[in-house]
Design a protein around this motif. Sequence first.
Motif, PDB file in Angstrom:
ATOM      1  N   GLU A 152      16.992   5.101 -10.357  1.00 43.13           N
ATOM      2  CA  GLU A 152      17.403   3.773  -9.874  1.00 43.13           C
ATOM      3  C   GLU A 152      16.505   3.301  -8.751  1.00 43.13           C
ATOM      4  O   GLU A 152      16.105   2.134  -8.692  1.00 43.13           O
ATOM      5  CB  GLU A 152      18.866   3.801  -9.407  1.00 43.13           C
ATOM      6  CG  GLU A 152      19.486   2.411  -9.251  1.00 43.13           C
ATOM      7  CD  GLU A 152      19.179   1.709  -7.939  1.00 43.13           C
ATOM      8  OE1 GLU A 152      19.319   0.478  -7.869  1.00 43.13           O
ATOM      9  OE2 GLU A 152      18.793   2.384  -6.963  1.00 43.13           O
ATOM     10  N   ARG A 327      13.231 -11.178  -3.212  1.00 46.82           N
ATOM     11  CA  ARG A 327      14.594 -11.049  -3.753  1.00 46.82           C
ATOM     12  C   ARG A 327      14.906 -12.343  -4.477  1.00 46.82           C
ATOM     13  O   ARG A 327      14.667 -13.426  -3.946  1.00 46.82           O
ATOM     14  CB  ARG A 327      15.600 -10.835  -2.622  1.00 46.82           C
ATOM     15  CG  ARG A 327      15.442  -9.535  -1.882  1.00 46.82           C
ATOM     16  CD  ARG A 327      16.013  -8.348  -2.649  1.00 46.82           C
ATOM     17  NE  ARG A 327      15.589  -7.107  -2.017  1.00 46.82           N
ATOM     18  CZ  ARG A 327      15.975  -5.896  -2.411  1.00 46.82           C
ATOM     19  NH1 ARG A 327      16.788  -5.764  -3.445  1.00 46.82           N
ATOM     20  NH2 ARG A 327      15.544  -4.833  -1.801  1.00 46.82           N
ATOM     21  N   SER A 398      19.834  -5.122  -4.966  1.00 37.89           N
ATOM     22  CA  SER A 398      19.522  -5.223  -6.392  1.00 37.89           C
ATOM     23  C   SER A 398      19.888  -3.933  -7.123  1.00 37.89           C
ATOM     24  O   SER A 398      19.659  -2.835  -6.601  1.00 37.89           O
ATOM     25  CB  SER A 398      18.027  -5.470  -6.588  1.00 37.89           C
ATOM     26  OG  SER A 398      17.589  -6.559  -5.808  1.00 37.89           O
ATOM     27  N   HIS A 426      18.612   3.819   2.792  1.00 40.63           N
ATOM     28  CA  HIS A 426      17.144   3.703   2.782  1.00 40.63           C
ATOM     29  C   HIS A 426      16.539   3.899   4.175  1.00 40.63           C
ATOM     30  O   HIS A 426      15.347   3.653   4.370  1.00 40.63           O
ATOM     31  CB  HIS A 426      16.664   2.332   2.244  1.00 40.63           C
ATOM     32  CG  HIS A 426      17.005   2.099   0.800  1.00 40.63           C
ATOM     33  ND1 HIS A 426      16.307   1.220   0.008  1.00 40.63           N
ATOM     34  CD2 HIS A 426      17.967   2.624   0.006  1.00 40.63           C
ATOM     35  CE1 HIS A 426      16.834   1.214  -1.215  1.00 40.63           C
ATOM     36  NE2 HIS A 426      17.841   2.063  -1.231  1.00 40.63           N
TER      37      HIS A 426
HETATM   38  N1  BES Z   1      22.579   0.646  -4.027  1.00 38.56           N
HETATM   39  C1  BES Z   1      21.400  -0.108  -3.813  1.00 38.56           C
HETATM   40  C2  BES Z   1      21.597  -1.593  -3.993  1.00 38.56           C
HETATM   41  C3  BES Z   1      22.606  -2.270  -3.091  1.00 38.56           C
HETATM   42  C4  BES Z   1      22.894  -1.804  -1.826  1.00 38.56           C
HETATM   43  C5  BES Z   1      23.253  -3.377  -3.545  1.00 38.56           C
HETATM   44  C6  BES Z   1      23.816  -2.430  -1.020  1.00 38.56           C
HETATM   45  C7  BES Z   1      24.147  -4.048  -2.746  1.00 38.56           C
HETATM   46  C8  BES Z   1      24.443  -3.549  -1.476  1.00 38.56           C
HETATM   47  C9  BES Z   1      20.319   0.385  -4.773  1.00 38.56           C
HETATM   48  O1  BES Z   1      20.245   1.785  -4.786  1.00 38.56           O
HETATM   49  C10 BES Z   1      18.979  -0.101  -4.298  1.00 38.56           C
HETATM   50  O2  BES Z   1      18.566   0.280  -3.245  1.00 38.56           O
HETATM   51  N2  BES Z   1      18.297  -0.907  -5.109  1.00 38.56           N
HETATM   52  C11 BES Z   1      16.955  -1.321  -4.811  1.00 38.56           C
HETATM   53  C12 BES Z   1      16.291  -1.876  -6.026  1.00 38.56           C
HETATM   54  C13 BES Z   1      15.413  -0.909  -6.776  1.00 38.56           C
HETATM   55  C14 BES Z   1      14.697  -1.614  -7.898  1.00 38.56           C
HETATM   56  C15 BES Z   1      14.445  -0.165  -5.919  1.00 38.56           C
HETATM   57  C16 BES Z   1      16.963  -2.414  -3.784  1.00 38.56           C
HETATM   58  O3  BES Z   1      17.902  -3.239  -3.723  1.00 38.56           O
HETATM   59  O4  BES Z   1      15.993  -2.466  -3.027  1.00 38.56           O
END
Ligand code: BES
Length: 458
Positions: A152, A327, A398, A426
Amino acid sequence: MQHLDTYIESNKDRFLNELLDLLRIPSVSADPKYKADVARCAEAVKQRMEEAGLDKVEVCPTAGHPIVYGEKIIDPTLPTVLVYGHYDVQPPDPLDLWHSGPFDPVIKDGMIYARGSADDKGQFYMHVKAVETMMQNGGLPCNVKVMIEGEEEVGSDNLGLFVSANKEKLAADVVLISDTSMIANDVPSINTGLRGLSYLEVEVTGPNRDLHSGVYGGAVANPINALCEMIASLHDADRRITIPGFYDAVVELSATERAALAEAPFDEEDYKKDLQIDAVRGEKGYTSEERSSIRPTLDVNGIWGGYIGEGAKTVLPSKAYAKISMRLVPNQKSDAITKLFQDHFVKIAPPGVKVVVKPHHGGEAAVTPIDSPAYLAASKAMEETFGKKPIPTRGGGSIPIVALFEAELGLKTVLFGFGLDSDNIHSPNEKYGVFNYFQGIRSIPRFFHHYAGMMNGK
Ligand code: BES
Ligand code: MN
Ligand code: MN
């Protein structure tokens, strides 16, 4: 559902310790040096899913990291919930800012500190424990399929292929995902939207080699200076993105929709205080909440070039680089926006530099309904466990596979997330509340109960 809560309470320590064991596996998907750890994590997830009572549990290989799948079909005529989550995590860097090891979980002041605690091991594991809890207390009220992937955080490309190739296996009535956050522990909320993403890397080349900045400086384009000018020009004075056509597909929210969003409690002073900033900044005409959820954005994620070591070195570098993400909101297409960026960025390069734009991963935005049986079941479940009806909110992050579940499987998703924005996902010192973990485990069986009931017309 009281007997389920009692079961959860009497297994509390084990439920926690099992999560801590998963958090000890550094399943970083982005960095090839963790490949064996990612594989080991998939095996651990498989074992836990089997122990919870799921059938046909398998580790499905992909061109990248494996997907773990298992199911419990109690009656094919009953509805099926497809649970999705991810066992991969972001890289732990910068390591020196962690107060304890990222893969050495500690519980302090009711928080579980470790990389992946909130995103997403702590959240997907709630589903495994909820399945166990239901299985040990009379069984499931409907069917469940559980799919936990390992890519993911790197864009889910191989999961996309897996979904397209396994439509029958994954056939379901709704998708349930815990991988988002709520407003606060005393203000439960349910995300009803995710933003899309376009991620690129740019390389700006000036002279064919690094030059003495005194001998050549002033007469030759400096690629770092050029890159900074180009990036600065991507926003205007109203903080709108200047790429031609960027906003063309954006659907403006109605005044009613905006008013509904504004009802969610938000204290800008607290927000600034938490981040130690003296002002917020963003697109003119929108609130901070809107800017971070329903509006598209462009951010530099990293920028480098030239001399960054100790002390000073007078150099006019040959190259400069940046990683840039946009985004996106519903109706903006990731590939189309990537193309717009590429064309524009090459065009705005000043004389004397060459620009290469390399697209990384992308993903489409998604909105989820708030009047479906699944949403209502989720809302009711949270209302029971939190004592308050959750507020629907649009999220800013996302999860690219959500749009694909809809496009490929025709399924809507419920974003049943129990994290908080302050969980440092993160980031160093990622954490997840012990309270949040158990609220999730208590809420999920209630979701299944209400969802099965509603789908049976009860
Ligand atoms: N869980 C997150 C996304 C998220 C966090 C959505 C908090 C809403 C609230 C997911 O693991 C994530 O970090 N997604 C990435 C996208 C991916 C393509 C690297 C992001 O949003 O940067
Ligand atoms: Mn996640
Ligand atoms: Mn993430």
